[in-house]
Design an enzyme around this catalytic site. Structure first.
Site, PDB file in Angstrom:
ATOM      1  N   HIS A  53       0.846  -1.129   0.105  1.00  9.30           N
ATOM      2  CA  HIS A  53      -0.058  -0.032  -0.006  1.00  9.30           C
ATOM      3  C   HIS A  53       0.902   1.256   0.050  1.00  9.30           C
ATOM      4  CE1 HIS A  53      -3.628  -1.975   1.800  1.00  9.30           C
ATOM      5  NE2 HIS A  53      -3.181  -2.939   0.873  1.00  9.30           N
ATOM      6  N   GLU A  55       1.135   3.821   1.950  1.00 11.72           N
ATOM      7  CA  GLU A  55       1.390   4.116   3.124  1.00 11.72           C
ATOM      8  C   GLU A  55       2.713   3.193   3.594  1.00 11.72           C
ATOM      9  OE1 GLU A  55      -3.024   5.107   3.320  1.00 11.72           O
ATOM     10  OE2 GLU A  55      -1.695   3.465   2.580  1.00 11.72           O
ATOM     11  N   CYS A  83      -5.795   2.009   5.685  1.00  7.32           N
ATOM     12  CA  CYS A  83      -6.298   0.559   6.059  1.00  7.32           C
ATOM     13  C   CYS A  83      -5.957   0.233   7.576  1.00  7.32           C
ATOM     14  CB  CYS A  83      -6.339  -0.341   4.945  1.00  7.32           C
ATOM     15  SG  CYS A  83      -4.492  -0.956   5.179  1.00  7.32           S
ATOM     16  N   CYS A  86      -2.314  -0.438   7.603  1.00  7.13           N
ATOM     17  CA  CYS A  86      -1.306   0.737   7.254  1.00  7.13           C
ATOM     18  C   CYS A  86      -1.713   1.759   8.596  1.00  7.13           C
ATOM     19  CB  CYS A  86      -1.794   1.571   6.088  1.00  7.13           C
ATOM     20  SG  CYS A  86      -1.588   0.661   4.792  1.00  7.13           S
TER      21      CYS A  86
END
Length: 157
Positions: A53, A55, A83, A86
């Site tokens: 992701h 992040e 999410c 993260c």
């Protein structure tokens, strides 16, 4: 406010770069003080790694650059609410705060298999000290999602 806008614009620009490479519409910029430490986009689809992701990619870059597993004093700018994976990484890295544009529900409506556990709920349940600022530059982050929606061959996960 002007600097915050600049940092989110960097996250959005990086997300656009990722979309042009066949990735999902997510970007992140990590800042300490007034200095950009790392900027990254999502690479889940192109790298075939569910943990890539935006992040997580930015955290990895920032930690290498800072020579530490901690991001104390850092603010994470994200085009979309992080999410649970993260948010947990941001919490464990001891980042100061998260600033994000669109919410989990915005990307869930596009077909992404989001867990609808908000950062605020996770912060409360885990007694996290991470500050949260939501809806920052929301219109610009929604425009990013709209751009991604208009692309042919887009994929969700």
């Amino acid at each position: 406010m002007v600097r915050e806008k600049l940092f989110m614009e960097k996250a959005i620009a990086k997300a656009m770069e990722g979309v042009m490479k066949g990735n999902s519409p997510f970007g992140s910029c990590i800042v300490r003080g007034n200095k950009v430490v790392a900027v990254a986009h999502n690479t889940v689809l192109t790298k075939k790694d569910a943990t890539n992701h935006a992040e997580m990619n930015a955290i990895r870059l920032a930690c290498r650059k800072l020579g530490s597993h901690e991001l104390e004093g850092c603010v994470v700018y994200s085009t979309t609410e992080p999410c649970p994976m993260c948010f947990s990484a941001i919490h464990w890295a001891k980042a100061k705060a998260i600033v994000y544009g669109t919410g989990i529900s915005d990307v869930k409506s596009l077909g992404f298999s989001e867990l609808t556990l908000s950062n605020r709920k996770m912060k409360s349940a885990g007694r996290s000290k991470v500050g949260i600022k939501s809806g920052f530059m929301r219109a610009e982050c929604l425009a990013l999602l709209d751009f991604w929606k208009s692309r042919k061959g887009k994929k969700t996960y």
